[in-house]
Scaffold this active site. Structure first.
Site, short mmCIF file in Angstrom:
data_model
loop_
_atom_site.label_atom_id
_atom_site.label_comp_id
_atom_site.label_asym_id
_atom_site.label_seq_id
_atom_site.Cartn_x
_atom_site.Cartn_y
_atom_site.Cartn_z
N LYS A 214 -55.73 -63.01 -53.83
CA LYS A 214 -56.69 -62.38 -52.92
C LYS A 214 -56.08 -61.12 -52.26
O LYS A 214 -54.86 -60.91 -52.31
CB LYS A 214 -57.12 -63.40 -51.87
CG LYS A 214 -57.95 -64.57 -52.45
CD LYS A 214 -58.35 -65.54 -51.34
CE LYS A 214 -59.30 -66.60 -51.81
NZ LYS A 214 -59.69 -67.52 -50.70
N ARG B 63 -50.16 -71.39 -50.90
CA ARG B 63 -50.79 -71.06 -49.62
C ARG B 63 -49.83 -71.25 -48.44
O ARG B 63 -49.86 -70.50 -47.48
CB ARG B 63 -52.07 -71.87 -49.43
CG ARG B 63 -53.22 -71.26 -50.26
CD ARG B 63 -54.41 -72.17 -50.33
NE ARG B 63 -55.62 -71.47 -50.81
CZ ARG B 63 -56.72 -72.08 -51.18
NH1 ARG B 63 -56.79 -73.41 -51.13
NH2 ARG B 63 -57.76 -71.39 -51.58
N HIS C 71 -57.33 -68.02 -54.62
CA HIS C 71 -58.51 -68.84 -54.94
C HIS C 71 -58.17 -69.78 -56.09
O HIS C 71 -57.34 -69.45 -56.93
CB HIS C 71 -59.66 -67.92 -55.38
CG HIS C 71 -60.83 -68.66 -55.97
ND1 HIS C 71 -61.78 -69.27 -55.18
CD2 HIS C 71 -61.17 -68.92 -57.26
CE1 HIS C 71 -62.67 -69.87 -55.98
NE2 HIS C 71 -62.32 -69.67 -57.24
N1 UDP Z 1 -62.88 -70.10 -45.74
C1 UDP Z 1 -62.93 -69.65 -44.43
N2 UDP Z 1 -63.19 -70.55 -43.42
C2 UDP Z 1 -63.41 -71.87 -43.65
C3 UDP Z 1 -63.34 -72.34 -44.99
C4 UDP Z 1 -63.09 -71.42 -46.01
O1 UDP Z 1 -62.75 -68.46 -44.18
O2 UDP Z 1 -63.64 -72.65 -42.72
C5 UDP Z 1 -62.62 -69.14 -46.84
C6 UDP Z 1 -61.22 -69.27 -47.44
O3 UDP Z 1 -60.78 -67.98 -47.84
C7 UDP Z 1 -61.49 -70.19 -48.62
C8 UDP Z 1 -62.86 -69.68 -49.10
O4 UDP Z 1 -63.55 -69.38 -47.90
O5 UDP Z 1 -60.49 -70.08 -49.62
C9 UDP Z 1 -63.66 -70.67 -49.92
O6 UDP Z 1 -63.74 -71.90 -49.20
P1 UDP Z 1 -63.55 -73.30 -49.93
O7 UDP Z 1 -63.99 -74.35 -48.98
O8 UDP Z 1 -64.19 -73.26 -51.27
O9 UDP Z 1 -61.94 -73.42 -50.07
P2 UDP Z 1 -60.99 -73.32 -51.37
O10 UDP Z 1 -61.74 -73.91 -52.53
O11 UDP Z 1 -60.68 -71.86 -51.55
O12 UDP Z 1 -59.77 -74.12 -51.02
MG MG Z 2 -63.64 -73.57 -53.23
#
Ligand code: UDP
Ligand code: MG
Length: 142
Positions: free
Chosen positions: A10, A103, A116
């Protein structure tokens, strides 16, 4: 079963200049790269990619973030790729991510979390097709 997932380095991690470190962690973990590019996406493209989150409170901020600078989508493959890659990157919130995960090492916050990873085989196929045409992917799966 050998399968594919989509990783994205990212904008925060690209601007930290740790593309190489993250790619190295991915290949050291046994993944083969089938496609990789450095690109910048528009806010509108980010909206399509993250459509699944359109009703979440963080959606607008997420689109600003993902269109704020270059990103590196990487199609990767391995046995059990989706699950193993999510293990390698750690929890969504870097503060909750296990020691030694991508992460934990390179994320700064829940929003700006360096990478991601697709969450299912079905979404991996959809997300890979978002960034790579069929002819841009090397088929390591045999
Ligand atoms: N994200 C955020 N706030 C939250 C949850 C997610 O800004 O409370 C952002 C973060 O960059 C995350 C992305 O949105 O990676 C997609 O969220 P997801 O729940 O799919 O998490 P991931 O699959 O990336 O672990
Ligand atoms: Mg996700």
């Amino acid at each position: 079963m050998r399968n594919r997932t989509l990783a994205i380095i990212k904008p925060d991690a690209v601007s930290k200049n740790v593309i190489g470190e993250i790619v190295s962690m991915i290949t050291q973990a046994g993944f083969k790269i089938s496609g990789m590019k450095l690109i910048k996406i528009s806010r509108q493209q980010a909206g399509v990619f993250y459509e699944i989150h359109k009703d979440r409170p963080f959606y607008e901020e997420l689109l600003d973030y993902m269109s704020s600078g270059p990103i590196v989508p990487i199609a990767i493959e391995k046995e059990n790729a989706v699950e193993d890659y999510r293990k390698l990157i750690g929890a969504t919130d870097p503060q909750k991510a296990a020691e030694g995960t991508v992460r934990k090492l390179y994320g700064q916050s829940l929003a700006f979390n360096a990478v991601h990873g697709s969450d299912s085989d079905e979404n991996a196929a959809i997300e890979t097709a978002f960034f790579f045409s069929h002819s841009e992917l090397v088929d390591n799966i045999r």
